[in-house]
Write a protein that holds these residues in place. Structure first.
Motif, PDB file in Angstrom:
ATOM      1  N   LYS A   7       0.961  -1.367   0.001  1.00 37.47           N
ATOM      2  CA  LYS A   7      -0.074   0.124  -0.124  1.00 37.47           C
ATOM      3  C   LYS A   7       0.806   1.373  -0.069  1.00 37.47           C
ATOM      4  O   LYS A   7       0.282   2.262  -0.525  1.00 37.47           O
ATOM      5  CB  LYS A   7      -0.946   0.125   1.223  1.00 37.47           C
ATOM      6  CG  LYS A   7      -2.220  -0.946   1.159  1.00 37.47           C
ATOM      7  CD  LYS A   7      -3.094  -0.921   2.090  1.00 37.47           C
ATOM      8  CE  LYS A   7      -4.496  -1.258   1.816  1.00 37.47           C
ATOM      9  NZ  LYS A   7      -5.505  -1.087   2.938  1.00 37.47           N
ATOM     10  N   SER A   8       1.912   1.196   0.644  1.00 38.51           N
ATOM     11  CA  SER A   8       2.963   2.167   0.677  1.00 38.51           C
ATOM     12  C   SER A   8       3.982   2.361  -0.422  1.00 38.51           C
ATOM     13  O   SER A   8       5.002   3.241  -0.628  1.00 38.51           O
ATOM     14  CB  SER A   8       3.545   2.621   2.103  1.00 38.51           C
ATOM     15  OG  SER A   8       4.285   1.489   2.350  1.00 38.51           O
ATOM     16  N   ALA A   9       3.957   1.375  -1.293  1.00 36.16           N
ATOM     17  CA  ALA A   9       5.120   1.037  -2.389  1.00 36.16           C
ATOM     18  C   ALA A   9       4.693   1.853  -3.538  1.00 36.16           C
ATOM     19  O   ALA A   9       3.621   2.064  -4.179  1.00 36.16           O
ATOM     20  CB  ALA A   9       4.993  -0.476  -2.552  1.00 36.16           C
ATOM     21  N   ASN A 483       4.031  10.300   4.061  1.00 36.34           N
ATOM     22  CA  ASN A 483       2.776  10.992   4.455  1.00 36.34           C
ATOM     23  C   ASN A 483       1.609   9.877   4.560  1.00 36.34           C
ATOM     24  O   ASN A 483       1.164   9.468   3.449  1.00 36.34           O
ATOM     25  CB  ASN A 483       2.543  12.201   3.619  1.00 36.34           C
ATOM     26  CG  ASN A 483       3.194  13.323   4.040  1.00 36.34           C
ATOM     27  OD1 ASN A 483       3.075  14.167   4.957  1.00 36.34           O
ATOM     28  ND2 ASN A 483       4.368  13.361   3.359  1.00 36.34           N
ATOM     29  N   GLU A 484       0.945   9.477   5.597  1.00 40.54           N
ATOM     30  CA  GLU A 484      -0.097   8.564   5.577  1.00 40.54           C
ATOM     31  C   GLU A 484      -1.245   9.089   5.068  1.00 40.54           C
ATOM     32  O   GLU A 484      -1.926   8.172   4.197  1.00 40.54           O
ATOM     33  CB  GLU A 484      -0.493   8.108   7.096  1.00 40.54           C
ATOM     34  CG  GLU A 484      -1.179   6.885   7.233  1.00 40.54           C
ATOM     35  CD  GLU A 484      -1.068   6.456   8.596  1.00 40.54           C
ATOM     36  OE1 GLU A 484      -1.581   5.214   8.933  1.00 40.54           O
ATOM     37  OE2 GLU A 484      -0.557   7.290   9.823  1.00 40.54           O
ATOM     38  N   TRP A 508      -7.182  12.301   6.407  1.00 39.62           N
ATOM     39  CA  TRP A 508      -6.842  11.255   6.930  1.00 39.62           C
ATOM     40  C   TRP A 508      -6.690  11.904   8.281  1.00 39.62           C
ATOM     41  O   TRP A 508      -5.707  12.554   8.544  1.00 39.62           O
ATOM     42  CB  TRP A 508      -5.449  10.641   6.643  1.00 39.62           C
ATOM     43  CG  TRP A 508      -5.139   9.473   7.408  1.00 39.62           C
ATOM     44  CD1 TRP A 508      -4.179   9.433   8.258  1.00 39.62           C
ATOM     45  CD2 TRP A 508      -5.829   8.289   7.308  1.00 39.62           C
ATOM     46  NE1 TRP A 508      -4.071   8.245   8.999  1.00 39.62           N
ATOM     47  CE2 TRP A 508      -5.029   7.500   8.469  1.00 39.62           C
ATOM     48  CE3 TRP A 508      -6.900   7.748   6.799  1.00 39.62           C
ATOM     49  CZ2 TRP A 508      -5.313   5.955   8.544  1.00 39.62           C
ATOM     50  CZ3 TRP A 508      -7.196   6.162   6.977  1.00 39.62           C
ATOM     51  CH2 TRP A 508      -6.533   5.467   8.060  1.00 39.62           C
ATOM     52  N   GLY A 509      -7.699  11.800   9.212  1.00 40.19           N
ATOM     53  CA  GLY A 509      -7.892  12.268  10.538  1.00 40.19           C
ATOM     54  C   GLY A 509      -7.781  13.794  10.701  1.00 40.19           C
ATOM     55  O   GLY A 509      -8.714  14.253   9.889  1.00 40.19           O
ATOM     56  N   ASP A 510      -6.911  14.430  11.315  1.00 37.22           N
ATOM     57  CA  ASP A 510      -6.856  15.956  11.198  1.00 37.22           C
ATOM     58  C   ASP A 510      -5.966  16.321   9.875  1.00 37.22           C
ATOM     59  O   ASP A 510      -6.031  17.540   9.824  1.00 37.22           O
ATOM     60  CB  ASP A 510      -6.222  16.368  12.416  1.00 37.22           C
ATOM     61  CG  ASP A 510      -7.085  15.995  13.677  1.00 37.22           C
ATOM     62  OD1 ASP A 510      -8.272  15.849  13.395  1.00 37.22           O
ATOM     63  OD2 ASP A 510      -6.526  15.842  14.738  1.00 37.22           O
ATOM     64  N   GLU A 511      -5.393  15.499   9.211  1.00 40.16           N
ATOM     65  CA  GLU A 511      -4.609  16.146   8.189  1.00 40.16           C
ATOM     66  C   GLU A 511      -5.440  16.076   6.732  1.00 40.16           C
ATOM     67  O   GLU A 511      -6.209  15.195   6.576  1.00 40.16           O
ATOM     68  CB  GLU A 511      -3.539  14.934   7.821  1.00 40.16           C
ATOM     69  CG  GLU A 511      -2.400  14.638   8.951  1.00 40.16           C
ATOM     70  CD  GLU A 511      -1.333  13.893   8.504  1.00 40.16           C
ATOM     71  OE1 GLU A 511      -0.406  14.324   7.606  1.00 40.16           O
ATOM     72  OE2 GLU A 511      -1.293  12.620   8.975  1.00 40.16           O
ATOM     73  N   ARG A 512      -5.023  17.251   5.929  1.00 40.75           N
ATOM     74  CA  ARG A 512      -5.857  17.275   4.694  1.00 40.75           C
ATOM     75  C   ARG A 512      -4.900  17.953   3.719  1.00 40.75           C
ATOM     76  O   ARG A 512      -4.261  18.741   4.181  1.00 40.75           O
ATOM     77  CB  ARG A 512      -7.196  18.241   5.093  1.00 40.75           C
ATOM     78  CG  ARG A 512      -8.188  18.086   3.931  1.00 40.75           C
ATOM     79  CD  ARG A 512      -9.221  19.035   4.395  1.00 40.75           C
ATOM     80  NE  ARG A 512     -10.336  18.922   3.377  1.00 40.75           N
ATOM     81  CZ  ARG A 512     -11.269  19.569   3.201  1.00 40.75           C
ATOM     82  NH1 ARG A 512     -11.391  20.885   3.888  1.00 40.75           N
ATOM     83  NH2 ARG A 512     -12.214  19.691   2.295  1.00 40.75           N
ATOM     84  N   LEU A 513      -5.061  17.242   2.490  1.00 43.98           N
ATOM     85  CA  LEU A 513      -4.357  17.917   1.506  1.00 43.98           C
ATOM     86  C   LEU A 513      -5.183  18.522   0.553  1.00 43.98           C
ATOM     87  O   LEU A 513      -6.174  17.941   0.154  1.00 43.98           O
ATOM     88  CB  LEU A 513      -3.197  16.843   0.960  1.00 43.98           C
ATOM     89  CG  LEU A 513      -2.334  16.153   1.731  1.00 43.98           C
ATOM     90  CD1 LEU A 513      -1.483  15.243   1.000  1.00 43.98           C
ATOM     91  CD2 LEU A 513      -1.141  17.237   2.213  1.00 43.98           C
TER      92      LEU A 513
END
Length: 564
Positions: A7-9, A483-484, A508-513
């Motif tokens: 998933k992170s690859a 970055n998750e 993702w949670g409190d993170e936003r792009l």
């Protein structure tokens, strides 16, 4: 090991024939790949997907396999492949092999034996007698009226046995009979052999064709056509899920955390969810083709073009993001060995805009949720080949199409124009390593022409340039690794009807792009009232220098990623 490490690859696809030629015979080889592993490692890729290097007569450039347990001499030896695996593992990278098991070469020992009606391998392939009332081997005597993917009938008459065999691709690629358990066990045994040798997973070629819908019967014929392209009877057959789960158990795909991606013809979101759900041991992800058909006239072949409507492309990828958000996983790609170059197809490959559009295409793709694939040369912004003569083509699909289209009355000019834009050979021209003769790919005569712009677009001119396409890919891959929210965040498409802007958020949670991309060669005003508040936003990635606080307008092919 993390069971979902993929998933992170980020996956880097190598088409061996065109990557690097170490012995000067004009054909890429395993030694050439070994010599350039540091390039792939420097890019930041985690996985190398290696297109077929097995023994093959090369009727379809290696996708016609005559021995699954050996390397074709044109590429090197098993010892070379072992060294490649060791070199990748030493760098913390993994190797994914192409698994081509819907069909073999007609020169495979299995098929050679199968041609004998008395052989215990007769039922390893799909044999049928001539149509009742027809003389075997005469036109119209084929068991069904199906066309192959490469044109012409999907059945080939074998004089030695007096029957026809099914080939959904070239006549030299007979389909295996997956209904036979001995066939399946032979495939699983081969896969186990490669895993024991150190292979970390498989990209499964046209894997949803292995289960057909029986009995095999005629299909409907389109007006003006003689043959039926009968996808419904050869894709996603009734035993496909059974076969995939059996493969998992027999090889230990999930148990060993092996990488699996299935190339699936005509797959839709619903079926992809079933195939990639974590609830069942089937596949990690699938390749969708839907977005690759949006620049093709409905009901026509892929070489009959239509302008791409950006809202259609955005909505299609968004539908996959939403459809696989809670269950399943996406693969993300623009380029591969079967597609033209993305910067020529979806971007602007003119000297003025090529670099910016290559970077923006990368930004948009890599900021979606899923596993991104980078095809060799994509990280340099390599363009289509620009072929103008049929003599320049090597792909069997293109050559067959050209002959068939001209025989049907099409103009050569129109046929060549469509082929120049969409042929698979665009992605198969040699990797451009430098501005040296042979583009650093070979010291000999390349098997297919090198792009005319190799002196301007090559790895040597980019790897140490912080403003290059290569450097932008490095930054995107690092962003995913660190970055998750990029890996796991929810996807929301904004401005879906805008014809030049591609805008979306990842949360993702409190993170936003926030991703804002101008997908055109014109300056575009940004409707700020339709976007999230940027007062406290931080610009974390852009592809053009400029005022980070000014987002009222975007320059041609400008893209920005903000942390909100």
């Amino acid at each position: 090991m993390d069971q979902q490490w993929w998933k992170s690859a980020v996956v880097y696809q190598i088409y061996p024939r065109s990557f690097a030629d170490a012995d000067g015979d004009g054909v890429g080889d395993l030694r050439g790949i070994i010599n350039h592993l540091d390039h792939v490692h420097a890019l930041g890729a985690d996985v190398v997907w290696l297109s077929p290097v097995y023994r093959s007569p090369m009727d379809d450039n290696g996708y016609d396999i005559s021995d699954y347990n050996d390397v074709d001499p044109s590429f090197g030896t098993l010892a070379d492949l072992d060294e490649l695996i060791a070199g990748l593992h030493a760098r913390g990278m993994k190797l994914v092999m192409d698994l081509v098991v819907n069909h073999t070469s007609d020169e495979h020992a299995w098929f050679t034996a199968s041609r004998d009606k008395a052989s215990d391998k007769r039922d390893w392939y799909i044999w049928r007698p001539a149509r009742p009332g027809h003389e075997p081997g005469t036109p119209g005597a084929e068991p069904t009226n199906w066309s192959s993917f490469f044109g012409g009938p999907a059945w080939e008459f074998d004089e030695a046995s007096g029957e026809y065999y099914l080939h959904l691709f070239s006549r030299k690629q007979p389909d295996l009979n997956w209904e036979n358990p001995d066939v399946r066990e032979a495939v699983y045994s081969m896969m186990r052999w490669w895993v024991e040798r150190g292979v970390d997973g498989f990209r499964m070629d046209v894997i949803n064709l292995i289960s057909k819908t029986y009995p095999l019967t005629d299909g409907a014929v389109e007006p003006g056509q003689q043959l039926s392209f009968e996808l419904a009877k050869v894709t996603d057959g009734p035993r496909l899920i059974e076969f995939l789960e059996e493969m998992n158990a027999a090889v230990g795909l999930r148990e060993k955390a092996l990488f699996t991606v299935g190339e699936m013809v005509e797959v839709d979101v619903e079926r992809a969810r079933a195939y990639t759900s974590e609830k069942h041991p089937r596949l990690n992800m699938v390749f969708t083709f839907e977005h690759m058909g949006l620049d093709m006239q409905p009901g026509f072949d892929k070489f009959v073009l239509k302008p791409l409507h950006l809202p259609d492309l955005k909505k299609n990828l968004a539908s996959w993001q939403e459809g696989l958000a809670e269950e399943g996983w996406n693969s993300l790609y623009w380029d591969n060995h079967d597609q033209p170059r993305a910067v020529s197809r979806f971007g602007d490959d003119s000297p003025r805009h090529r670099v910016a559009s290559a970077k923006t295409l990368a930004t948009v793709l890599h900021l979606h949720r899923g596993t991104p694939y980078v095809y060799q040369g994509e990280e340099l912004g390599m363009t289509n080949a620009g072929f103008t003569s049929i003599d320049q083509y090597r792909d069997i699909e293109a050559l067959n199409y050209y002959q068939g289209a001209l025989a049907a009355g099409a103009s050569e000019q129109a046929v060549l124009a469509g082929m120049a834009f969409k042929t698979r050979d665009n992605g198969r021209t040699p990797m451009c390593w430098s501005d040296a003769p042979g583009a650093g790919f070979t010291t000999g005569t390349p098997w297919i022409e090198i792009n005319a712009n190799a002196a301007e677009i090559n790895a040597a001119s980019q790897v140490d340039d912080p403003s290059s396409v290569f450097a932008h890919y490095q930054r995107l891959i690092e962003l995913r690794h660190t970055n998750e929210v990029v890996r796991e965040g929810r996807f929301d498409l904004l401005l879906p009807e805008h014809e030049r802007l591609w805008v979306f958020t990842r949360t993702w949670g409190d993170e936003r792009l926030l991703v804002i991309a101008n997908m055109s060669s014109f300056v575009v005003g940004v409707p700020m009232g339709d976007l999230p508040d940027l007062e406290h936003a931080r610009l974390i990635l852009t592809n053009l220098p400029g005022d980070a606080d000014d987002v009222q307008t975007l320059e041609p092919w400008e893209s920005r990623v903000y942390a909100l």
